[in-house]
Design an enzyme around this catalytic site. Structure first.
Site, PDB file in Angstrom:
ATOM      1  N   ILE A 129       2.814   0.526  -2.629  1.00  0.00           N
ATOM      2  CA  ILE A 129       3.459  -0.797  -2.602  1.00  0.00           C
ATOM      3  C   ILE A 129       3.477  -1.403  -1.207  1.00  0.00           C
ATOM      4  O   ILE A 129       3.891  -2.540  -1.033  1.00  0.00           O
ATOM      5  CB  ILE A 129       4.915  -0.742  -3.155  1.00  0.00           C
ATOM      6  CG1 ILE A 129       5.722   0.372  -2.490  1.00  0.00           C
ATOM      7  CG2 ILE A 129       4.935  -0.653  -4.651  1.00  0.00           C
ATOM      8  CD1 ILE A 129       7.183   0.389  -2.882  1.00  0.00           C
ATOM      9  N   LYS A 173       1.912  -0.948   3.187  1.00  0.00           N
ATOM     10  CA  LYS A 173       1.299  -0.149   4.251  1.00  0.00           C
ATOM     11  C   LYS A 173       1.723  -0.741   5.590  1.00  0.00           C
ATOM     12  O   LYS A 173       1.685  -1.957   5.756  1.00  0.00           O
ATOM     13  CB  LYS A 173      -0.224  -0.167   4.117  1.00  0.00           C
ATOM     14  CG  LYS A 173      -0.893   0.805   5.048  1.00  0.00           C
ATOM     15  CD  LYS A 173      -2.286   1.163   4.578  1.00  0.00           C
ATOM     16  CE  LYS A 173      -3.008   2.059   5.582  1.00  0.00           C
ATOM     17  NZ  LYS A 173      -2.348   3.330   5.829  1.00  0.00           N
ATOM     18  N   SER A 200       3.033   2.907  10.509  1.00  0.00           N
ATOM     19  CA  SER A 200       3.256   4.352  10.560  1.00  0.00           C
ATOM     20  C   SER A 200       2.860   5.078   9.275  1.00  0.00           C
ATOM     21  O   SER A 200       2.915   6.298   9.232  1.00  0.00           O
ATOM     22  CB  SER A 200       4.725   4.637  10.876  1.00  0.00           C
ATOM     23  OG  SER A 200       5.544   4.035   9.924  1.00  0.00           O
ATOM     24  N   LYS A 238       7.937   6.692   1.644  1.00  0.00           N
ATOM     25  CA  LYS A 238       7.056   6.374   2.789  1.00  0.00           C
ATOM     26  C   LYS A 238       6.421   7.654   3.294  1.00  0.00           C
ATOM     27  O   LYS A 238       7.128   8.598   3.645  1.00  0.00           O
ATOM     28  CB  LYS A 238       7.901   5.711   3.874  1.00  0.00           C
ATOM     29  CG  LYS A 238       7.126   5.321   5.105  1.00  0.00           C
ATOM     30  CD  LYS A 238       7.758   4.112   5.759  1.00  0.00           C
ATOM     31  CE  LYS A 238       8.090   4.331   7.198  1.00  0.00           C
ATOM     32  NZ  LYS A 238       8.821   3.218   7.773  1.00  0.00           N
ATOM     33  N   ASP A 259      12.612  -3.562  15.950  1.00  0.00           N
ATOM     34  CA  ASP A 259      11.404  -4.026  15.258  1.00  0.00           C
ATOM     35  C   ASP A 259      11.788  -5.040  14.171  1.00  0.00           C
ATOM     36  O   ASP A 259      11.350  -4.926  13.025  1.00  0.00           O
ATOM     37  CB  ASP A 259      10.642  -2.828  14.667  1.00  0.00           C
ATOM     38  CG  ASP A 259       9.174  -3.159  14.406  1.00  0.00           C
ATOM     39  OD1 ASP A 259       8.694  -4.188  14.919  1.00  0.00           O
ATOM     40  OD2 ASP A 259       8.515  -2.394  13.684  1.00  0.00           O
TER      41      ASP A 259
END
Ligand SMILES: Nc1ncnc2c1ncn2[C@@H]1O[C@H](COP(=O)(O)OP(=O)(O)OP(=O)(O)O)[C@@H](O)[C@H]1O
Length: 459
Positions: free
Chosen positions: A109, A111, A114, A131, A232
Site C-alpha cells: 500500500i 513505499k 526506508s 512496514k 519529517d
C-alpha cells in the site's frame, strides 16, 4: 491414582502377613523367636506404609499448588496483555505471524525511503499496515528511533504502533491501518497514480487537517515525558482516516530530546523542501524546525501544489523550452503584498466555489507565514498555532521576513533534471554533503504596523 494403588497393595500385604503369622502360630505352633522376627517384619512394612502415606499427601499438595500457580500465571498473562493493549505497549510479533497476516506480503500500500508498507489482518481481526524496513545501517537507526518515539505516545492524531518484529536482518513495524492513504494524494493533482486513490479535499477538510496535525505536533512537543521532534513533517507522512481526519505517521527520523534541552545538534535529516533554515544557519534545531515544516505543509494545502516545483518556461526570443524551479512561498508572499490572497488558493477549490471565507484563507496564510519565519524564535509554537487556528487569538500580519531558500534540490544531486523526482519535485535526504543557500531579498508587507515580533494579539 498410582499412590492409591500403592496404598491398597501395602494394606493387603500387611493384612495377608498378619493372617499368615496367626495361621502359622495356630497350625505350626511356632516359637517366640519367630514372633520376634515377624514383629520386625511387620514394623518394617508399617514404616513403608507410613512413608507411602506421607509421600502421597506431599504429592497431592504439590499438584494442588502447581495447578494454582498455572491458573494464576494464566490470569496474570491475560491481565498483562490486556494492560499492554490498553496502554498501547507494542507487541513483539513473530515473522510467521506477519507473513500470515499479510498473506505473504501480497498487498503493497505504500513505499517510502526506508521500505515498503503492506496491508494485513491480525488474528483478532484488526487491520494493520506492516512496514518492512529495508537497508542495513540506516534501517536499523530508523527502526530504533521509530519504536522508541512512538511506543510511548497515545494521541488520536498520531498513528498507533501495534508491534514490531526484528529477526536477523528483517525489521518490521506493525501499525493500525489508516484507510484513506496520505494527504499528498488528496491535495496534489495526479498523485493517486496506479493506486487510483485520492481526489480533492474540500477547504473545510483541509482546515480540519491543519488543526489535527497541529494538535499531534503540539502533543509531541509539549505533552510527552521527553520532547519528541518529528523532523519529517510532510504530506506523505500525514495519513487520512475514514472521516478524512489527519493521523501523523513515520517517526523514522524523529528525535527524543530532554525537556530542558532547547536545541539539539544532529546530522541533517528530513525531506527537501521542508527543511528549516536553522539546519544550516543556526546552532542546532528545536521543535521550531517541525513548526517550519508544518508551515510549508499549510501553504501546500492552501495552494494544492508543492512548495518547490519545476515549471517549463518558453523563451520568448528563441522559443526554446526551459525547466526552472518555482518556490511557492515566494509566490505567496508576492500575492499577499498585492492583496490577491484568493489567487494563492488551489484553483480546483475556487472553481468548485468552495472557498467563501476570504478571512479564513487570510488567517491560514498568515499562520503559515509565521511558521516559516527565518528565525526559529519568531515562529509560534504548535500550541499557539492551535489557538490561532481555532480562533481563540487574533493572528497578526507576519513581519518583514527574509525568505531563506535552502536550495536542496541542487544540494542533493546537482541541477540535473534526471536526478529529480519530477512528479513531486522533492526528494528525501538524510545526509547532505553540501548545501546551496540563497537569501531572498527582504519582503515587506504593505502595512506592517508593529515592530513587535509576535504572531498574536489579544482579542
Ligand atoms: N498505517 C498506515 N495505514 C495505511 N497506509 C500507510 C500506513 N503507514 C504508511 N502507509 C502508506 O505507506 C506510505 C509510506 O509510508 P511511510 O512514509 O511510513 O514510509 P517511509 O519508508 O518511512 O517513508 P519516508 O520516505 O517518508 O520515510 C505512506 O505514504 C502511506 O501511503
Amino acid at each position: 491414582m498410582e499412590d492409591k494403588k500403592a496404598n491398597i497393595i501395602a494394606t493387603i500385604t500387611i493384612l495377608t502377613l498378619l493372617l499368615v503369622i496367626i495361621a502359622a502360630r495356630v497350625y505350626l505352633k511356632l516359637s517366640k523367636t519367630f514372633y520376634l522376627l515377624a514383629g520386625v517384619d511387620v514394623s518394617l512394612i508399617l514404616a513403608v506404609f507410613c512413608f507411602l502415606a506421607i509421600r502421597n499427601r506431599y504429592n497431592r499438595e504439590k499438584k494442588l499448588l502447581e495447578s494454582r500457580y498455572i491458573s494464576e500465571g494464566r490470569e496474570l498473562r491475560i491481565e498483562y496483555s490486556f494492560l499492554r493493549k490498553v496502554a498501547g505497549v507494542p507487541t513483539k510479533f513473530k515473522l510467521d505471524d506477519l507473513e500470515e497476516a499479510t498473506d505473504g506480503f501480497r498487498i503493497q500500500i505504500g513505499k517510502g525511503g526506508s521500505g515498503s508498507v503492506f496491508k494485513g489482518v491480525l488474528k483478532d481481526g484488526s487491520q494493520v499496515a506492516v512496514k518492512r524496513i529495508e537497508g542495513e545501517e540506516k534501517g536499523e537507526r530508523e527502526f530504533r528511533s521509530e519504536v522508541a518515539a512512538i511506543a510511548s505516545v497515545q494521541h488520536k492524531n498520531l498513528v498507533r504502533l501495534y508491534g514490531y518484529s526484528s529477526v536477523n536482518r528483517y525489521r518490521f513495524l506493525v501499525y493500525e491501518y489508516i484507510p484513506n492513504s496520505s494527504l499528498d494524494v488528496w491535495i496534489f493533482p495526479g498523485r493517486g497514480g496506479s493506486r487510483r486513490l485520492g481526489g480533492c479535499l474540500t477547504w473545510d477538510q483541509r482546515y480540519q487537517v491543519a488543526i489535527d496535525v497541529a494538535k499531534a505536533l503540539s502533543y509531541l512537543h509539549n505533552d510527552c515525558r521527553s520532547k519528541i521532534l518529528h523532523l519529517d513533517v510532510k504530506p506523505e507522512n500525514i495519513l487520512l482516516d475514514e472521516d478524512y481526519r489527519a493521523v501523523v505517521t513515520d517517526f523514522g527520523l524523529s528525535k527524543l530530546v530532554a525537556r530542558d534541552e532547547s536545541r539539539v545538534v544532529t546530522e541533517i535529516r528530513g525531506t527537501c523542501g521542508y527543511l528549516a533554515p536553522e539546519w544550516l544557519l543556526e546552532h542546532g534545531i528545536s521543535e521550531k524546525s517541525d513548526v517550519y515544516s508544518y508551515g510549508i505543509v499549510l501553504l501546500e494545502m492552501i495552494g494544492g501544489r508543492r512548495s518547490i516545483s519545476r515549471v517549463e518556461n518558453k523563451n520568448k526570443k528563441n522559443g526554446k523550452k526551459k525547466k526552472k524551479l518555482e518556490y511557492f512561498p515566494r509566490i505567496v508572499m508576492e500575492k499577499m503584498r498585492e492583496r490577491r490572497v484568493m489567487e494563492i488558493v488551489d484553483q480546483r477549490l475556487i472553481e468548485a466555489k468552495e472557498v467563501n471565507d476570504e478571512g479564513q484563507v487570510m488567517k491560514l496564510v498568515y499562520v503559515a507565514l509565521w511558521c516559516i519565519q527565518e528565525k526559529a524564535k519568531n515562529r509560534p509554537d504548535m500550541a499557539m498555532v492551535i489557538e490561532m487556528l481555532e480562533g481563540r487569538v487574533h493572528v497578526n500580519e507576519p513581519p518583514d521576513s527574509k525568505l531563506v531558500v535552502v536550495d536542496l534540490l541542487a544540494a542533493a544531486g546537482g541541477d540535473d533534471d534526471d536526478d529529480v523526482d519530477v512528479t513531486t519535485g522533492v526528494r528525501r535526504v538524510v545526509e547532505i554533503p553540501r548545501l546551496h543557500i540563497q537569501r531572498e531579498r527582504h519582503f515587506r508587507f504593505p502595512s506592517v504596523c508593529s515592530s513587535l515580533v509576535s504572531p498574536v494579539s489579544p482579542r
